[in-house]
Design an enzyme around this catalytic site. Sequence first.
Site, PDB file in Angstrom:
ATOM      1  N   ARG A  88       5.330  17.570   3.639  1.00 58.93           N
ATOM      2  CA  ARG A  88       4.419  16.469   3.268  1.00 58.93           C
ATOM      3  C   ARG A  88       2.959  16.830   3.482  1.00 58.93           C
ATOM      4  O   ARG A  88       2.147  15.965   3.836  1.00 58.93           O
ATOM      5  CB  ARG A  88       4.726  15.196   4.078  1.00 58.93           C
ATOM      6  CG  ARG A  88       6.053  14.568   3.799  1.00 58.93           C
ATOM      7  CD  ARG A  88       5.930  13.568   2.651  1.00 58.93           C
ATOM      8  NE  ARG A  88       7.244  13.098   2.275  1.00 58.93           N
ATOM      9  CZ  ARG A  88       7.770  11.937   2.681  1.00 58.93           C
ATOM     10  NH1 ARG A  88       7.076  11.129   3.432  1.00 58.93           N
ATOM     11  NH2 ARG A  88       8.964  11.605   2.307  1.00 58.93           N
TER      12      ARG A  88
ATOM     13  N   ARG B 137      -0.611  11.062   2.779  1.00 62.09           N
ATOM     14  CA  ARG B 137      -1.537   9.994   3.137  1.00 62.09           C
ATOM     15  C   ARG B 137      -2.428  10.259   4.342  1.00 62.09           C
ATOM     16  O   ARG B 137      -3.347   9.489   4.596  1.00 62.09           O
ATOM     17  CB  ARG B 137      -0.756   8.694   3.349  1.00 62.09           C
ATOM     18  CG  ARG B 137      -0.235   8.127   2.045  1.00 62.09           C
ATOM     19  CD  ARG B 137       0.752   7.019   2.290  1.00 62.09           C
ATOM     20  NE  ARG B 137       1.939   7.563   2.928  1.00 62.09           N
ATOM     21  CZ  ARG B 137       2.982   6.837   3.300  1.00 62.09           C
ATOM     22  NH1 ARG B 137       2.969   5.530   3.149  1.00 62.09           N
ATOM     23  NH2 ARG B 137       4.032   7.412   3.853  1.00 62.09           N
TER      24      ARG B 137
ATOM     25  N   ARG C 150      -4.580   8.763  -5.237  1.00 61.76           N
ATOM     26  CA  ARG C 150      -3.493   7.808  -5.404  1.00 61.76           C
ATOM     27  C   ARG C 150      -4.046   6.458  -5.906  1.00 61.76           C
ATOM     28  O   ARG C 150      -3.459   5.820  -6.769  1.00 61.76           O
ATOM     29  CB  ARG C 150      -2.776   7.600  -4.079  1.00 61.76           C
ATOM     30  CG  ARG C 150      -1.500   6.781  -4.193  1.00 61.76           C
ATOM     31  CD  ARG C 150      -0.963   6.520  -2.805  1.00 61.76           C
ATOM     32  NE  ARG C 150       0.378   5.993  -2.793  1.00 61.76           N
ATOM     33  CZ  ARG C 150       0.698   4.731  -3.046  1.00 61.76           C
ATOM     34  NH1 ARG C 150      -0.245   3.862  -3.357  1.00 61.76           N
ATOM     35  NH2 ARG C 150       1.943   4.345  -2.984  1.00 61.76           N
TER      36      ARG C 150
ATOM     37  N   ASP D 259       8.808  13.835  -5.727  1.00 58.33           N
ATOM     38  CA  ASP D 259       9.672  13.163  -4.765  1.00 58.33           C
ATOM     39  C   ASP D 259      11.126  13.493  -5.072  1.00 58.33           C
ATOM     40  O   ASP D 259      11.458  13.797  -6.218  1.00 58.33           O
ATOM     41  CB  ASP D 259       9.457  11.649  -4.797  1.00 58.33           C
ATOM     42  CG  ASP D 259       9.936  11.020  -3.496  1.00 58.33           C
ATOM     43  OD1 ASP D 259       9.175  11.024  -2.520  1.00 58.33           O
ATOM     44  OD2 ASP D 259      11.104  10.588  -3.438  1.00 58.33           O
TER      45      ASP D 259
ATOM     46  N   TYR E 210      19.980   6.817  -0.923  1.00 56.63           N
ATOM     47  CA  TYR E 210      19.038   5.884  -1.550  1.00 56.63           C
ATOM     48  C   TYR E 210      19.668   5.179  -2.748  1.00 56.63           C
ATOM     49  O   TYR E 210      19.389   4.008  -3.017  1.00 56.63           O
ATOM     50  CB  TYR E 210      17.759   6.620  -1.969  1.00 56.63           C
ATOM     51  CG  TYR E 210      16.930   7.039  -0.781  1.00 56.63           C
ATOM     52  CD1 TYR E 210      16.042   6.144  -0.186  1.00 56.63           C
ATOM     53  CD2 TYR E 210      17.044   8.308  -0.233  1.00 56.63           C
ATOM     54  CE1 TYR E 210      15.281   6.521   0.909  1.00 56.63           C
ATOM     55  CE2 TYR E 210      16.299   8.694   0.865  1.00 56.63           C
ATOM     56  CZ  TYR E 210      15.419   7.791   1.436  1.00 56.63           C
ATOM     57  OH  TYR E 210      14.681   8.163   2.523  1.00 56.63           O
TER      58      TYR E 210
HETATM   59  O1  CP3 Z   1       5.727  17.857   1.112  1.00 57.25           O
HETATM   60  C1  CP3 Z   1       4.917  17.575   0.215  1.00 57.25           C
HETATM   61  O2  CP3 Z   1       3.662  17.564   0.377  1.00 57.25           O
HETATM   62  C2  CP3 Z   1       5.447  17.342  -1.191  1.00 57.25           C
HETATM   63  C3  CP3 Z   1       5.752  16.052  -1.574  1.00 57.25           C
HETATM   64  C4  CP3 Z   1       6.987  15.288  -1.119  1.00 57.25           C
HETATM   65  C5  CP3 Z   1       6.994  13.878  -1.148  1.00 57.25           C
HETATM   66  N1  CP3 Z   1       8.245  13.445  -0.877  1.00 57.25           N
HETATM   67  C6  CP3 Z   1       5.839  13.042  -1.467  1.00 57.25           C
HETATM   68  C7  CP3 Z   1       5.806  11.669  -0.966  1.00 57.25           C
HETATM   69  C8  CP3 Z   1       8.258  15.708  -0.728  1.00 57.25           C
HETATM   70  C9  CP3 Z   1       8.787  17.109  -0.479  1.00 57.25           C
HETATM   71  C10 CP3 Z   1       9.058  14.529  -0.597  1.00 57.25           C
HETATM   72  C11 CP3 Z   1      10.487  14.546  -0.264  1.00 57.25           C
HETATM   73  C12 CP3 Z   1      11.155  13.299   0.137  1.00 57.25           C
HETATM   74  N2  CP3 Z   1      11.000  12.052  -0.393  1.00 57.25           N
HETATM   75  C13 CP3 Z   1      12.175  13.231   1.114  1.00 57.25           C
HETATM   76  C14 CP3 Z   1      12.730  14.413   1.859  1.00 57.25           C
HETATM   77  C15 CP3 Z   1      11.823  14.836   2.949  1.00 57.25           C
HETATM   78  C16 CP3 Z   1      11.839  13.952   4.146  1.00 57.25           C
HETATM   79  O3  CP3 Z   1      10.757  13.408   4.452  1.00 57.25           O
HETATM   80  O4  CP3 Z   1      12.900  13.827   4.778  1.00 57.25           O
HETATM   81  C17 CP3 Z   1      12.582  11.895   1.205  1.00 57.25           C
HETATM   82  C18 CP3 Z   1      13.636  11.338   2.156  1.00 57.25           C
HETATM   83  C19 CP3 Z   1      11.850  11.150   0.242  1.00 57.25           C
HETATM   84  C20 CP3 Z   1      11.983   9.717  -0.089  1.00 57.25           C
HETATM   85  C21 CP3 Z   1      10.711   9.017   0.163  1.00 57.25           C
HETATM   86  N3  CP3 Z   1       9.568   9.148  -0.620  1.00 57.25           N
HETATM   87  C22 CP3 Z   1      10.426   8.104   1.194  1.00 57.25           C
HETATM   88  C23 CP3 Z   1      11.392   7.678   2.278  1.00 57.25           C
HETATM   89  C24 CP3 Z   1       9.084   7.695   1.025  1.00 57.25           C
HETATM   90  C25 CP3 Z   1       8.322   6.693   1.835  1.00 57.25           C
HETATM   91  C26 CP3 Z   1       7.838   7.445   3.013  1.00 57.25           C
HETATM   92  C27 CP3 Z   1       6.769   6.764   3.779  1.00 57.25           C
HETATM   93  O5  CP3 Z   1       6.334   7.452   4.716  1.00 57.25           O
HETATM   94  O6  CP3 Z   1       6.369   5.630   3.448  1.00 57.25           O
HETATM   95  C28 CP3 Z   1       8.568   8.393  -0.080  1.00 57.25           C
HETATM   96  C29 CP3 Z   1       7.186   8.296  -0.613  1.00 57.25           C
HETATM   97  C30 CP3 Z   1       6.387   9.548  -0.580  1.00 57.25           C
HETATM   98  N4  CP3 Z   1       6.797  10.732  -1.118  1.00 57.25           N
HETATM   99  C31 CP3 Z   1       5.061   9.704  -0.074  1.00 57.25           C
HETATM  100  C32 CP3 Z   1       4.691  11.027  -0.324  1.00 57.25           C
HETATM  101  C33 CP3 Z   1       3.371  11.683  -0.036  1.00 57.25           C
HETATM  102  C34 CP3 Z   1       4.191   8.602   0.526  1.00 57.25           C
HETATM  103  C35 CP3 Z   1       4.005   7.618  -0.562  1.00 57.25           C
HETATM  104  C36 CP3 Z   1       2.683   7.043  -0.853  1.00 57.25           C
HETATM  105  O7  CP3 Z   1       1.677   7.735  -1.177  1.00 57.25           O
HETATM  106  O8  CP3 Z   1       2.680   5.808  -0.877  1.00 57.25           O
END
Ligand code: CP3
Length: 356
Positions: free
Chosen positions: A29, A33, A42, A79, A155
């Site tokens: 990640r 954010r 964003r 994602d 999910y």
């Molecule tokens: O690593 C990176 O910089 C690349 C981008 C990336 C994102 N999601 C962007 C993202 C990667 C590799 C993921 C993978 C992902 N997404 C996983 C596996 C990794 C892990 O964390 O276990 C999972 C479970 C998801 C599903 C997901 N997407 C969730 C649970 C959420 C909400 C998380 C939160 O903290 O609120 C997301 C949204 C998400 N995906 C964000 C980002 C940067 C935050 C969203 C936003 O900008 O509002």
Amino acid sequence: MSFPSLKNDVFIRSLLRQPVPYTPLWLMRQAGRYLPEYNQTRARAGSFMGLAQNPEYACEVTLQPLERFDLDAAILFSDILTVPHAMGLGLDFVAGEGPQFARPVRTEADVSALRVPDLSELRYVFDAVSLIRKELDGKVPLIGFAGSPFTVACYMVEGQGSDDYRLIKGMLYSRPDLLHRILEINTQATIAYLNAQIQAGAQAVMVFDSWGGVLADGLFQQFSLAYTRKVVEGLVRENDGQRVPVIVFTKGGGLWLEDIADSGCDAMGVDWTVNLAKARRRIEDRVALQGNLDPMALFGTEDAIRTEARRVIDDFGPVGLGGHVFNLGHGISRFTPPEAVGILVDEVHSYSRRNH
Ligand code: CP3
């Protein structure tokens, strides 16, 4: 497709257990954010999906952390839930609540209607990969990724994140045939999705099994790892004459390191509960390791960040032969001060060079 040649291949070399001058690092990640510039882009995009589905925006935020920090890899901004979205489940990111599906998969009829999506639905991802490769201009390698079939199924069935996994485990214990069917479809979709990312220019790929660790021993192997292994077996491992390493990360997978190392991956991601020295002894160096600083260590003092980073490097052991990619044990927290990341990157590079 042909792209500029790679200037910094330390990340790829370390994954392949080849000699390296220092321990490479990137952060799960890393585009997210905690960076004000991410939040600005964003806001311009209007929503998370607006960002992810626009290759120019996705490229812009992928490159943001590399402009600030001397990281050794970029990761595609996207994602894991783009795949079920392409299956028609209707993904939405509700502010402050995380991902939600409008049409979760819960009944026998839902499962019967589920299909491997047409890859044209995911074209925006492959376009982003190619654009990022071009803009990176060979600076560092680009990582592509997908969720594991089980983690994505969590999910799809729950419809959102969960604390207890009641719905998916309910299905596992009452209608395992339905869950196996979902996992089989996810597996075929994930193979096609990752191979298309590789084709578009991804130089390494990572499978995120973020929730495999919630399963009981025995069921983890059957419902999560067996499908991750099929994904790994289905991947194209060479592109443009270069080996494309595969990383498998199972959060909470510390009990099953030997099993995961036998999945066919080149490297295994581990969370912060694992000791890297003990992990190496258990897997007898069959695969490289990626990890595993506690993301919350970035909320400590500068001294603590440096000490903890050195501890991870020392636990792995001598740097020079490769086999270690430094990372966090899970995604970086959105509340992390960006300066803490700067300190971490400096310590990992300077300490590992000195102790080379
Ligand atoms: O690593 C990176 O910089 C690349 C981008 C990336 C994102 N999601 C962007 C993202 C990667 C590799 C993921 C993978 C992902 N997404 C996983 C596996 C990794 C892990 O964390 O276990 C999972 C479970 C998801 C599903 C997901 N997407 C969730 C649970 C959420 C909400 C998380 C939160 O903290 O609120 C997301 C949204 C998400 N995906 C964000 C980002 C940067 C935050 C969203 C936003 O900008 O509002």
